[in-house]
Design a protein around this motif. Structure first.
Motif, PDB file in Angstrom:
ATOM      1  N   CYS A  17    -105.691  45.044 -32.998  1.00  0.00           N
ATOM      2  CA  CYS A  17    -105.001  46.316 -33.210  1.00  0.00           C
ATOM      3  C   CYS A  17    -104.258  46.308 -34.548  1.00  0.00           C
ATOM      4  CB  CYS A  17    -104.042  46.586 -32.053  1.00  0.00           C
ATOM      5  SG  CYS A  17    -103.417  48.265 -32.013  1.00  0.00           S
ATOM      6  N   ASN A  21    -105.051  48.826 -37.666  1.00  0.00           N
ATOM      7  CA  ASN A  21    -104.003  49.723 -38.149  1.00  0.00           C
ATOM      8  C   ASN A  21    -103.356  49.270 -39.455  1.00  0.00           C
ATOM      9  OD1 ASN A  21    -103.464  51.921 -36.035  1.00  0.00           O
ATOM     10  ND2 ASN A  21    -103.716  50.075 -34.809  1.00  0.00           N
ATOM     11  N   ALA A  25     -96.019  48.209 -37.026  1.00  0.00           N
ATOM     12  CA  ALA A  25     -95.390  49.356 -36.370  1.00  0.00           C
ATOM     13  C   ALA A  25     -96.433  50.276 -35.728  1.00  0.00           C
ATOM     14  CB  ALA A  25     -94.537  50.134 -37.364  1.00  0.00           C
ATOM     15  N   ARG A  26     -97.500  50.574 -36.446  1.00  0.00           N
ATOM     16  CA  ARG A  26     -98.543  51.448 -35.880  1.00  0.00           C
ATOM     17  C   ARG A  26     -99.267  50.763 -34.728  1.00  0.00           C
ATOM     18  NH1 ARG A  26     -99.432  53.129 -41.480  1.00  0.00           N
ATOM     19  NH2 ARG A  26    -101.092  51.602 -41.585  1.00  0.00           N
ATOM     20  N   ALA A  28     -97.938  48.543 -32.722  1.00  0.00           N
ATOM     21  CA  ALA A  28     -96.993  48.578 -31.603  1.00  0.00           C
ATOM     22  C   ALA A  28     -97.017  49.932 -30.916  1.00  0.00           C
ATOM     23  CB  ALA A  28     -95.582  48.259 -32.100  1.00  0.00           C
ATOM     24  N   GLN A  29     -97.012  50.984 -31.706  1.00  0.00           N
ATOM     25  CA  GLN A  29     -97.041  52.336 -31.149  1.00  0.00           C
ATOM     26  C   GLN A  29     -98.319  52.555 -30.333  1.00  0.00           C
ATOM     27  OE1 GLN A  29     -97.043  55.475 -34.094  1.00  0.00           O
ATOM     28  NE2 GLN A  29     -96.073  56.900 -32.675  1.00  0.00           N
ATOM     29  N   GLN A  30     -99.440  52.128 -30.876  1.00  0.00           N
ATOM     30  CA  GLN A  30    -100.718  52.300 -30.183  1.00  0.00           C
ATOM     31  C   GLN A  30    -100.781  51.479 -28.898  1.00  0.00           C
ATOM     32  OE1 GLN A  30    -104.129  51.836 -32.719  1.00  0.00           O
ATOM     33  NE2 GLN A  30    -105.548  51.784 -31.013  1.00  0.00           N
ATOM     34  N   GLY A  32     -98.179  50.520 -27.154  1.00  0.00           N
ATOM     35  CA  GLY A  32     -97.090  50.877 -26.248  1.00  0.00           C
ATOM     36  C   GLY A  32     -96.071  49.775 -26.052  1.00  0.00           C
ATOM     37  N   THR A  34     -93.030  47.143 -28.416  1.00  0.00           N
ATOM     38  CA  THR A  34     -92.164  47.203 -29.580  1.00  0.00           C
ATOM     39  C   THR A  34     -92.785  46.473 -30.773  1.00  0.00           C
ATOM     40  OG1 THR A  34     -90.974  45.168 -29.043  1.00  0.00           O
ATOM     41  CG2 THR A  34     -90.095  47.235 -28.123  1.00  0.00           C
ATOM     42  N   LYS A  35     -92.337  46.843 -31.962  1.00  0.00           N
ATOM     43  CA  LYS A  35     -92.784  46.170 -33.187  1.00  0.00           C
ATOM     44  C   LYS A  35     -92.403  44.694 -33.121  1.00  0.00           C
ATOM     45  CE  LYS A  35     -92.120  46.089 -38.157  1.00  0.00           C
ATOM     46  NZ  LYS A  35     -91.313  46.584 -39.266  1.00  0.00           N
TER      47      LYS A  35
END
Length: 66
Positions: A17, A21, A25-26, A28-30, A32, A34-35
């Motif tokens: 992932c 990305n 950060a991206r 982590a967002q994808q 679900g 934390t960074k």
């Protein structure tokens, strides 16, 4: 599933992932999470492998030659 295999699969998913990305950060967002969790997983993976996986001095992140 074996505990170690499950952990390795999680590490692999996070690594892929981040590669896709080119950003913690991206990723982590994808994923679900934390960074910080992504960063810790990548650091543990790098530690167990004995080499860095990403050049963190550049943005976007780039994979190392290893």
């Amino acid at each position: 599933m074996n505990k170690h295999l499950q952990l390795l699969t999680q590490y692999q998913d996070v690594f892929l992932c981040v590669c896709a990305n080119r950003s913690l950060a991206r990723a982590a967002q994808q994923l679900g999470i934390t960074k910080s969790a992504v960063s810790q997983i990548i650091s543990r993976l790098e530690s167990s492998l004995g080499f860095m996986l990403f050049d963190r001095s550049r943005r976007p992140l780039l994979e190392t030659a290893e």
